[in-house]
Scaffold this active site. Structure first.
Site, short mmCIF file in Angstrom:
data_model
loop_
_atom_site.label_atom_id
_atom_site.label_comp_id
_atom_site.label_asym_id
_atom_site.label_seq_id
_atom_site.Cartn_x
_atom_site.Cartn_y
_atom_site.Cartn_z
N ASP A 220 0.84 -1.20 0.00
CA ASP A 220 0.00 0.00 0.00
C ASP A 220 0.88 1.25 0.00
O ASP A 220 1.87 1.33 0.73
CB ASP A 220 -0.87 -0.03 1.27
CG ASP A 220 -1.99 0.99 1.25
OD1 ASP A 220 -2.80 0.97 0.32
OD2 ASP A 220 -2.05 1.82 2.19
N GLU B 211 1.85 -0.43 -4.96
CA GLU B 211 0.84 0.51 -5.41
C GLU B 211 1.59 1.79 -5.73
O GLU B 211 2.11 2.44 -4.82
CB GLU B 211 -0.20 0.77 -4.32
CG GLU B 211 -1.30 1.69 -4.79
CD GLU B 211 -2.05 2.44 -3.69
OE1 GLU B 211 -3.14 2.93 -3.97
OE2 GLU B 211 -1.52 2.57 -2.57
C1 NOJ Z 1 -4.53 2.79 -1.04
C2 NOJ Z 1 -5.68 1.88 -0.78
O1 NOJ Z 1 -5.95 1.14 -1.95
C3 NOJ Z 1 -6.83 2.76 -0.37
O2 NOJ Z 1 -8.05 2.06 -0.36
C4 NOJ Z 1 -6.50 3.38 0.96
O3 NOJ Z 1 -7.51 4.28 1.34
C5 NOJ Z 1 -5.16 4.11 0.90
N1 NOJ Z 1 -4.15 3.41 0.21
C6 NOJ Z 1 -4.65 4.38 2.29
O4 NOJ Z 1 -4.22 3.19 2.88
#
Ligand code: NOJ
Ligand code: MG
Length: 539
Positions: free
Chosen positions: A219, A278
């Site tokens: 993440d 991500e």
């Molecule tokens: C990316 C995640 O996919 C999202 O859903 C989340 O709100 C943020 N990161 C914070 O963790």
């Protein structure tokens, strides 16, 4: 790799016994993102859980995916649907317990499916014992140093950063200091220059790797490092949807190289496991650097998720998404959507048109070389849902209801003719399922050869078993306006003509297809021509 071969590889010790010549499993794997709260509910509370998911594993084998990404199921107050973690080494009672997790992991592996899970290393929940200790401790204390606490100037926060959910990225505590949160105020950012933070994330990784997971989706992998001095951002960066045109020191900082290498070094102790970052990063050089040898294995690139249904812009987005990682020897990582963006069907125009285009784009995506991530429900052709007032609040939508991500997170309709379509044995699901989804259920689509589910199954099966899907490059053909055509090709063998040809028609009229046998099309051909809003594969 054929399915039989794949099962044998899984039966062998992870990674170890596979022939040295074989490509690592993840380089062209089809991943399936399971949004745990919305997949299947076993205990009638209306929220999907690990046992519900375990009971539906047979469906995923039928779909034919290679690997899963499970969104967070850890202990959490659920301020951001589990991305606010209060204990990363335990299962939240909402989702089950560690025993259920171990059972589903073992069962998934028996089905020949790899399991990757979310790692949330940028922040914790404000209910995490560390943050509670930080609040109780004094400014300058070791407890505060695990997070990013600073003094402001009078009533002004330490800098002008805004949270990606809106509003200031700083919240003031009772003694006057401020803490940083790039997301909600319930998600304080960790200080990655603090050795304890590293040690704890390593402990979390090993905790799950020792149980047998096959890797992590990282993440906010572009946000963990903060720049020295925390300089102001260009306020315009906050409004920029997509490519970062303005200075944004919140993300993509130098320190990431070291952090990614550290995550990688832990994974390297567990051969065959991976990290997928991500990465909302649109600077090509930076993006490539994150995927250099010794860093992240895969990195999402969200260009396709941000591109309209238009052949020319899609062509450009595909080219960049493919060539940037390949510069450093990494495969592309494709995603048309996930739990943070609108459903493809809705993005592309909703209704029948949206569905036709979403089906076409799936064929484009699955023709491409690299790893592919599908989001649960895409294979059923689901669109966004409407949320009644007060239902499904999202911290990102506090200032602007149009930014609510829960419209793309509806539960999966499994069977029957009325909501909740077998998702839960209870009366209510945490988000509503529309009545109109009676024809979108798994049950309704499974035996129908024209259904979106059947199209996905056929496409995934062909991608796995047909030799035309072997090449790692693509070659563009000339095509009529509003269309594109590419051939998936082996970069080393320029005259090899054996790769699949993918044609997309975003124009308003039907077009002729290049020579070849049609392997699959997203819509029936009309007098041998590809209609608009459709794609086809030829071999
Ligand atoms: C990316 C995640 O996919 C999202 O859903 C989340 O709100 C943020 N990161 C914070 O963790
Ligand atoms: Mg439940």
């Amino acid at each position: 790799m054929g399915r039989g071969v794949r099962s044998e590889a899984h039966a062998a010790e992870r990674g170890g016994d596979e022939p040295a010549s074989s490509e690592p499993w993840w380089r062209d794997a089809v991943f399936y993102q399971v949004y745990v709260q919305s997949f299947a509910d076993s205990d009638g509370d209306g929220v999907g859980d690990l046992e519900g998911f375990r009971s539906r594993l047979g469906y995923l084998e039928l779909l034919g995916v290679d690997a899963l990404w499970l969104t967070p199921f850890y202990r959490s107050p659920m301020a951001d649907n589990g991305y606010d973690v209060s204990d990363p080494r335990d299962v939240d009672p909402l989702f089950g317990d560690l025993g259920t997790f171990d059972a589903l992991l073992a069962e998934a592996h028996e089905h020949g499916i790899k399991v990757t899970i979310d790692l949330v290393p940028n922040h914790t929940s404000d209910q995490h014992p560390w943050f509670q200790a930080a609040l109780a401790a004094a400014p300058g204390s070791p407890e505060r140093d695990r997070y990013i606490f600073r003094d402001g100037t009078g009533a002004q926060p330490p800098n002008n950063w805004v949270s990606t959910f809106g509003g200031p990225a700083w919240t003031r505590v009772s003694d006057g200091q401020w803490y940083l949160h790039l997301f909600g105020s319930e998600q304080p950012d960790l200080n990655w220059t603090n050795a304890e933070v590293r040690e704890d994330v390593e402990r979390t990784m090993r905790f799950w790797l020792d149980r047998g997971v096959d890797g992590f989706r990282i993440d906010v992998a572009h946000g963990m490092a903060k720049p020295d001095g925390l300089p102001d951002m260009d306020p315009r960066a906050a409004q920029a949807a997509g490519p970062h045109e303005f200075a944004d020191p919140r993300f993509d900082n130098e320190g990431l190289a070291d952090i990614h290498a550290f995550l990688r070094s832990v994974l390297d102790d567990y051969p065959g496991t991976i990290a997928t970052g991500e990465l909302w990063t649109f600077d090509d050089d930076r993006l490539a650097s994150y995927l250099e040898p010794g860093r992240l294995h895969l990195g999402f690139n969200f260009r396709l998720a941000l591109t309209h249904f238009d052949a020319d812009t899609l062509h450009a987005a595909i080219d960049r998404s493919l060539t940037v990682p390949q510069r450093v020897g990494a495969p592309a990582t494709w995603a048309l959507g996930n739990h943070d963006v609108w459903r493809q069907v809705s993005r592309y125009g909703d209704g029948e048109t949206g569905l036709r285009r979403a089906r076409a784009m799936m064929l484009v995506e699955l023709a491409l070389p690299g790893a592919v991530y599908l989001y649960n429900g895409d294979e059923l052709g689901l669109g966004n849902i409407e949320l009644p007032p007060g239902v499904g609040d999202d911290p990102r939508a506090e200032d602007d209801p149009a930014r609510n991500r829960n419209i793309a997170r509806a539960p999966i309709p499994w069977e029957g003719t009325a909501p909740p379509f077998g998702f839960t044995t209870g009366q209510r699901s945490w988000l509503p399922l529309p009545e109109e989804w009676a024809d979108r259920t798994v049950e309704a689509q499974l035996e129908d050869p024209d259904s979106t589910l059947s199209l996905y199954r056929a496409a995934i099966e062909a991608r796995h078993s047909h030799q035309a899907f072997g090449g790692e490059g693509i070659e563009w053909y000339g095509a009529p306006a509003g269309c594109f055509a590419f051939r998936r090709a082996d970069l080393d063998q320029a005259d090899d003509e054996s790769g699949v040809v993918c044609v997309l028609n975003t124009s308003g009229s039907a077009v002729d297809l290049p020579p070849g046998e049609v392997l699959l099309s997203s819509a029936p051909l009309v007098d041998g021509q590809l209609p608009s809003d459709a794609a086809a594969w030829l071999v």
